[in-house]
Design a protein around this motif. Sequence first.
Motif, PDB file in Angstrom:
ATOM      1  N   TYR A  92       0.839  -1.193   0.000  1.00 51.59           N
ATOM      2  CA  TYR A  92       0.000   0.000   0.000  1.00 51.59           C
ATOM      3  C   TYR A  92       0.881   1.252   0.000  1.00 51.59           C
ATOM      4  O   TYR A  92       2.083   1.195   0.266  1.00 51.59           O
ATOM      5  CB  TYR A  92      -0.976   0.012   1.179  1.00 51.59           C
ATOM      6  CG  TYR A  92      -0.344  -0.027   2.553  1.00 51.59           C
ATOM      7  CD1 TYR A  92       0.086   1.147   3.184  1.00 51.59           C
ATOM      8  CD2 TYR A  92      -0.198  -1.220   3.241  1.00 51.59           C
ATOM      9  CE1 TYR A  92       0.653   1.123   4.452  1.00 51.59           C
ATOM     10  CE2 TYR A  92       0.358  -1.251   4.510  1.00 51.59           C
ATOM     11  CZ  TYR A  92       0.785  -0.081   5.103  1.00 51.59           C
ATOM     12  OH  TYR A  92       1.344  -0.102   6.353  1.00 51.59           O
ATOM     13  N   HIS A  93       0.272   2.402  -0.311  1.00 50.93           N
ATOM     14  CA  HIS A  93       1.006   3.655  -0.405  1.00 50.93           C
ATOM     15  C   HIS A  93       1.252   4.234   0.984  1.00 50.93           C
ATOM     16  O   HIS A  93       0.321   4.317   1.797  1.00 50.93           O
ATOM     17  CB  HIS A  93       0.226   4.668  -1.255  1.00 50.93           C
ATOM     18  CG  HIS A  93       0.022   4.222  -2.673  1.00 50.93           C
ATOM     19  ND1 HIS A  93      -1.063   3.470  -3.063  1.00 50.93           N
ATOM     20  CD2 HIS A  93       0.774   4.424  -3.793  1.00 50.93           C
ATOM     21  CE1 HIS A  93      -0.986   3.221  -4.356  1.00 50.93           C
ATOM     22  NE2 HIS A  93       0.114   3.790  -4.825  1.00 50.93           N
ATOM     23  N   SER A  94       2.482   4.639   1.227  1.00 56.93           N
ATOM     24  CA  SER A  94       2.805   5.131   2.564  1.00 56.93           C
ATOM     25  C   SER A  94       4.078   5.961   2.528  1.00 56.93           C
ATOM     26  O   SER A  94       4.809   5.989   1.530  1.00 56.93           O
ATOM     27  CB  SER A  94       2.999   3.954   3.535  1.00 56.93           C
ATOM     28  OG  SER A  94       4.213   3.276   3.239  1.00 56.93           O
ATOM     29  N   LEU A  95       4.329   6.617   3.662  1.00 55.63           N
ATOM     30  CA  LEU A  95       5.629   7.186   3.969  1.00 55.63           C
ATOM     31  C   LEU A  95       6.389   6.193   4.830  1.00 55.63           C
ATOM     32  O   LEU A  95       5.783   5.416   5.565  1.00 55.63           O
ATOM     33  CB  LEU A  95       5.473   8.503   4.736  1.00 55.63           C
ATOM     34  CG  LEU A  95       4.685   9.633   4.088  1.00 55.63           C
ATOM     35  CD1 LEU A  95       4.501  10.769   5.090  1.00 55.63           C
ATOM     36  CD2 LEU A  95       5.354  10.141   2.828  1.00 55.63           C
ATOM     37  N   ASN A  96       7.712   6.218   4.748  1.00 51.50           N
ATOM     38  CA  ASN A  96       8.542   5.460   5.667  1.00 51.50           C
ATOM     39  C   ASN A  96       9.172   6.463   6.625  1.00 51.50           C
ATOM     40  O   ASN A  96      10.080   7.200   6.257  1.00 51.50           O
ATOM     41  CB  ASN A  96       9.617   4.662   4.938  1.00 51.50           C
ATOM     42  CG  ASN A  96      10.350   3.702   5.858  1.00 51.50           C
ATOM     43  OD1 ASN A  96      10.076   3.638   7.057  1.00 51.50           O
ATOM     44  ND2 ASN A  96      11.288   2.949   5.319  1.00 51.50           N
ATOM     45  N   VAL A  97       8.669   6.511   7.848  1.00 49.66           N
ATOM     46  CA  VAL A  97       9.075   7.518   8.823  1.00 49.66           C
ATOM     47  C   VAL A  97      10.010   6.872   9.837  1.00 49.66           C
ATOM     48  O   VAL A  97       9.683   5.827  10.414  1.00 49.66           O
ATOM     49  CB  VAL A  97       7.851   8.118   9.536  1.00 49.66           C
ATOM     50  CG1 VAL A  97       8.287   9.170  10.551  1.00 49.66           C
ATOM     51  CG2 VAL A  97       6.892   8.731   8.516  1.00 49.66           C
ATOM     52  N   MET A  98      11.179   7.477  10.051  1.00 51.74           N
ATOM     53  CA  MET A  98      12.137   6.983  11.032  1.00 51.74           C
ATOM     54  C   MET A  98      12.108   7.871  12.268  1.00 51.74           C
ATOM     55  O   MET A  98      12.106   9.097  12.156  1.00 51.74           O
ATOM     56  CB  MET A  98      13.553   6.975  10.452  1.00 51.74           C
ATOM     57  CG  MET A  98      14.593   6.362  11.378  1.00 51.74           C
ATOM     58  SD  MET A  98      16.294   6.716  10.890  1.00 51.74           S
ATOM     59  CE  MET A  98      16.474   8.397  11.536  1.00 51.74           C
ATOM     60  N   MET A  99      12.103   7.240  13.436  1.00 52.63           N
ATOM     61  CA  MET A  99      12.137   7.981  14.688  1.00 52.63           C
ATOM     62  C   MET A  99      13.067   7.285  15.668  1.00 52.63           C
ATOM     63  O   MET A  99      13.330   6.082  15.549  1.00 52.63           O
ATOM     64  CB  MET A  99      10.733   8.089  15.311  1.00 52.63           C
ATOM     65  CG  MET A  99       9.704   8.784  14.449  1.00 52.63           C
ATOM     66  SD  MET A  99       8.113   8.940  15.296  1.00 52.63           S
ATOM     67  CE  MET A  99       7.047   9.352  13.908  1.00 52.63           C
ATOM     68  N   SER A 100      13.562   8.058  16.627  1.00 57.37           N
ATOM     69  CA  SER A 100      14.283   7.503  17.769  1.00 57.37           C
ATOM     70  C   SER A 100      13.621   8.032  19.030  1.00 57.37           C
ATOM     71  O   SER A 100      12.946   9.065  19.010  1.00 57.37           O
ATOM     72  CB  SER A 100      15.764   7.891  17.728  1.00 57.37           C
ATOM     73  OG  SER A 100      15.916   9.298  17.897  1.00 57.37           O
ATOM     74  N   CYS A 101      13.819   7.331  20.143  1.00 52.01           N
ATOM     75  CA  CYS A 101      13.131   7.718  21.372  1.00 52.01           C
ATOM     76  C   CYS A 101      14.019   7.427  22.578  1.00 52.01           C
ATOM     77  O   CYS A 101      15.044   6.737  22.481  1.00 52.01           O
ATOM     78  CB  CYS A 101      11.807   6.978  21.507  1.00 52.01           C
ATOM     79  SG  CYS A 101      12.004   5.226  21.879  1.00 52.01           S
ATOM     80  N   ASP A 102      13.599   7.952  23.735  1.00 51.29           N
ATOM     81  CA  ASP A 102      14.264   7.634  24.992  1.00 51.29           C
ATOM     82  C   ASP A 102      13.369   6.722  25.822  1.00 51.29           C
ATOM     83  O   ASP A 102      12.331   6.246  25.349  1.00 51.29           O
ATOM     84  CB  ASP A 102      14.653   8.913  25.737  1.00 51.29           C
ATOM     85  CG  ASP A 102      13.443   9.753  26.167  1.00 51.29           C
ATOM     86  OD1 ASP A 102      12.300   9.232  26.120  1.00 51.29           O
ATOM     87  OD2 ASP A 102      13.630  10.916  26.542  1.00 51.29           O
ATOM     88  N   THR A 103      13.738   6.496  27.070  1.00 47.40           N
ATOM     89  CA  THR A 103      12.999   5.552  27.901  1.00 47.40           C
ATOM     90  C   THR A 103      11.637   6.074  28.339  1.00 47.40           C
ATOM     91  O   THR A 103      10.795   5.301  28.788  1.00 47.40           O
ATOM     92  CB  THR A 103      13.819   5.203  29.156  1.00 47.40           C
ATOM     93  OG1 THR A 103      14.152   6.413  29.856  1.00 47.40           O
ATOM     94  CG2 THR A 103      15.101   4.491  28.773  1.00 47.40           C
TER      95      THR A 103
END
Length: 353
Positions: free
Chosen positions: A180-191
């Motif tokens: 399907y059509h989408s964006l590929n979003v990258m994220m990082s996070c903390d605890t």
Amino acid sequence: MAALVAFLRRVGNDQRDARPLRRLPRPRVFRDRLNPFDMRTYEELYERYRFRRPTIIFLCGIIEDIVIHPTRRSLALPPMVQLLVFLRFVATGAFHQLIGDSIHLSKLTAGRCIRRVASALVSLANRYIIFPTDQNATNTKRKFHNIAGFPGVLGCVDGTFIRIQTPVESEPDYVNRKGYHSLNVMMSCDTNFVITNCVAKWPGSCHDSRVFRESTLCRQFENGQHDGLLLGDSGYPCKTYLMTPYNNTNDVRHKERFNSALCRTRVVIEQTYGILKRRFPCLAVGLLTKPDRACQYVVACVVLHNIGILRQDIVTISADDLLIAGPDVQEIDHANNNGFTYRDIIARQCFNQ
């Protein structure tokens, strides 16, 4: 002859009388706009706009100078109403027409409010999406170490698909591996589930490793700006600053412990995605808009997510919302001896007890 002339004149007059009347201009309609902030109770506001009253007042305060209309000649929408229109949109993903009807606004006005507030929130991204440094970095490493004993972790990184409507340009690029059509979003996070980095500009067909390789966060680690590690899944390359699990432990005890600790620690980013999409269902069901505008909405939701956590306005979730189905990645094996060597060192020194 005179009779003929009189007949022609009469026919001409009849034809002129039969011409359609000139259409009068449509009168302007001034609707009695509603202010949901004054009409809803404390819990009703949270259920419909995903934030509680003090946080909504805070959000209005930080964007009002950006979205306010510099005029007194007409009934301009106040910043609070514009904000509530946007919050209603991200909380439901509904069509602009439905959102406008709920508070007596036109479809076009609702759309302008959504775009204006999203742009204002994106302009605040550098203030609320911050990767830990200095003392914050030290505290972050300690908190990650407390989860499963993994040393020196500054963040967990992963990608997620955000569904969008079929784009007009470069349509095949946005079809992801799930079809399907989408964006590929990258994220990082903390605890604390605070998102510390967000890259929302790549089409769904791009691999996670490429999104990371082209990111500012990757360049910062390559240049030595951060003293610590990122944790990723098998879709990322193993580097001296990015640890990924062993694809095959060969029943070696310290490798199995390494994988177990990495997975228990890295699950925080999966839980962060669950919380983000639970608060803003528009990211789960999809954004019915073109890619560049969808990117703005994603970043705006991340800013709101971080503000909600920093103000302890936590979304109510159940344990089922945090259950992880397991990695859904395309495993790759990058020939990076330095990364593999450093991974072996960590596994032997920290997980060989």
